[in-house]
Design a protein around this motif. Sequence first.
Motif, PDB file in Angstrom:
ATOM      1  N   UNK A   1      43.549  45.569  44.977  1.00  0.00           N
ATOM      2  CA  UNK A   1      42.098  45.460  44.833  1.00  0.00           C
ATOM      3  C   UNK A   1      41.736  45.626  43.358  1.00  0.00           C
ATOM      4  N   UNK A   2      40.601  45.072  42.971  1.00  0.00           N
ATOM      5  CA  UNK A   2      40.111  45.326  41.618  1.00  0.00           C
ATOM      6  C   UNK A   2      39.621  46.767  41.560  1.00  0.00           C
ATOM      7  N   UNK A   3      40.148  47.579  40.624  1.00  0.00           N
ATOM      8  CA  UNK A   3      39.744  48.990  40.601  1.00  0.00           C
ATOM      9  C   UNK A   3      38.305  49.167  40.123  1.00  0.00           C
TER      10      UNK A   3
ATOM     11  N   UNK B   1      31.869  50.545  37.317  1.00  0.00           N
ATOM     12  CA  UNK B   1      32.283  49.271  36.716  1.00  0.00           C
ATOM     13  C   UNK B   1      33.566  48.796  37.390  1.00  0.00           C
ATOM     14  N   UNK B   2      33.532  47.543  37.863  1.00  0.00           N
ATOM     15  CA  UNK B   2      34.732  46.963  38.473  1.00  0.00           C
ATOM     16  C   UNK B   2      35.561  46.299  37.375  1.00  0.00           C
ATOM     17  N   UNK B   3      36.861  46.592  37.372  1.00  0.00           N
ATOM     18  CA  UNK B   3      37.759  45.989  36.385  1.00  0.00           C
ATOM     19  C   UNK B   3      38.589  44.899  37.056  1.00  0.00           C
ATOM     20  N   UNK B   4      39.157  44.017  36.265  1.00  0.00           N
ATOM     21  CA  UNK B   4      39.984  42.941  36.820  1.00  0.00           C
ATOM     22  C   UNK B   4      41.438  43.414  36.870  1.00  0.00           C
ATOM     23  N   UNK B   5      41.925  43.677  38.095  1.00  0.00           N
ATOM     24  CA  UNK B   5      43.308  44.151  38.241  1.00  0.00           C
ATOM     25  C   UNK B   5      44.282  43.150  37.619  1.00  0.00           C
TER      26      UNK B   5
ATOM     27  N   UNK C   1      48.445  41.792  33.772  1.00  0.00           N
ATOM     28  CA  UNK C   1      48.865  40.842  32.737  1.00  0.00           C
ATOM     29  C   UNK C   1      49.142  41.576  31.421  1.00  0.00           C
ATOM     30  N   UNK C   2      48.248  42.518  31.062  1.00  0.00           N
ATOM     31  CA  UNK C   2      48.421  43.272  29.810  1.00  0.00           C
ATOM     32  C   UNK C   2      49.720  44.070  29.805  1.00  0.00           C
TER      33      UNK C   2
ATOM     34  N   UNK D   1      37.861  42.240  30.782  1.00  0.00           N
ATOM     35  CA  UNK D   1      36.844  41.770  31.734  1.00  0.00           C
ATOM     36  C   UNK D   1      36.323  42.938  32.567  1.00  0.00           C
ATOM     37  N   UNK D   2      35.013  42.949  32.821  1.00  0.00           N
ATOM     38  CA  UNK D   2      34.435  44.051  33.599  1.00  0.00           C
ATOM     39  C   UNK D   2      33.164  43.569  34.282  1.00  0.00           C
TER      40      UNK D   2
END
Length: 241
Positions: free
Chosen positions: A144-146, A173-177, A182-183, A164-165
Amino acid sequence: GLENLALIPGTVGAAPMQNIGAYGVEQERCFVELQAMERSTREIHTFDRTTCEFGYRESVFKNTLRDRYVIVSVTYRLAKAPHQVNVTYRDVDEEMARGREGEKVEGSKGETVEIRDVYEAVVRIRTRKLPDPAVIGNAGSFFKNPVVSAETYAAMAADHVEMPHYPQADGSVKLAAAWLIDQCGWKGHREDGIGVHDRQALVLVNHGGATGADLIDLARRIQRSVKDRFGVDLTPEVNVW
Ligand SMILES: Cc1cc2nc3c(=O)[nH]c(=O)nc-3n(C[C@H](O)[C@H](O)[C@H](O)COP(=O)(O)OP(=O)(O)OC[C@H]3O[C@@H](n4cnc5c(N)ncnc54)[C@H](O)[C@@H]3O)c2cc1C
């Protein structure tokens, strides 16, 4: 109303289970009620949107009522006429702007666009980005997106301005898992039969011959590296037995 959910594979009965969603819309948007059979008594019970306790990829059937009911019918109220379509996700808006044959669709901010235009834009995006489970084994998004507090986001953003947020109504704030994974260098990673999809880092794939245990092992290593690098916990979206 559900055009943003185009191309999500699965049955209607499974849709409320994790309140399936994509590109800013969840099935909850058009949901009226469902009937489910209690496995122990075989009685049919009706659940409305309140008793389903829908959340982000969550419902009561994934939590307190886990494994207790079989959903046998779902009622949705769909809009037939053009309506306020949701093109708030950048991907969808950009794809709409590109248009079907490279021509911009009028009113790509959601006022006058046709349901079919959004549907077709979503199909094009997903076909480009996501692996077809009929061709390569995968369960879609594995995590899930944290969602983090505004303070946690601010601390992270200080080091990663490009992160991205998606600000939420409650201030979190939802972050892009996928971005976090990728990072950490996992996108396109491949070992034996398993790997991380090269176009969507949220999708773990079975290239052939891998077991469920291999996949869980890879998932745990990804969770650890995201935790070590960003201090963020990734939660699986999939149900694991
Ligand atoms: C390529 C790909 C892309 C995906 N994209 C998305 C996406 O964008 N958004 C999203 O939300 N999901 C996505 N998914 C996940 C998946 O499509 C959904 O979770 C879908 O609802 C699964 O449906 P299914 O019928 O295959 O259910 P299964 O995977 O068979 O089951 C899922 C869970 O629901 C339970 N279940 C199934 N049917 C019932 C029932 N009738 N009553 C009670 N419990 C039931 C099962 O026991 C299991 O725990 C994607 C998956 C893939 C492979």
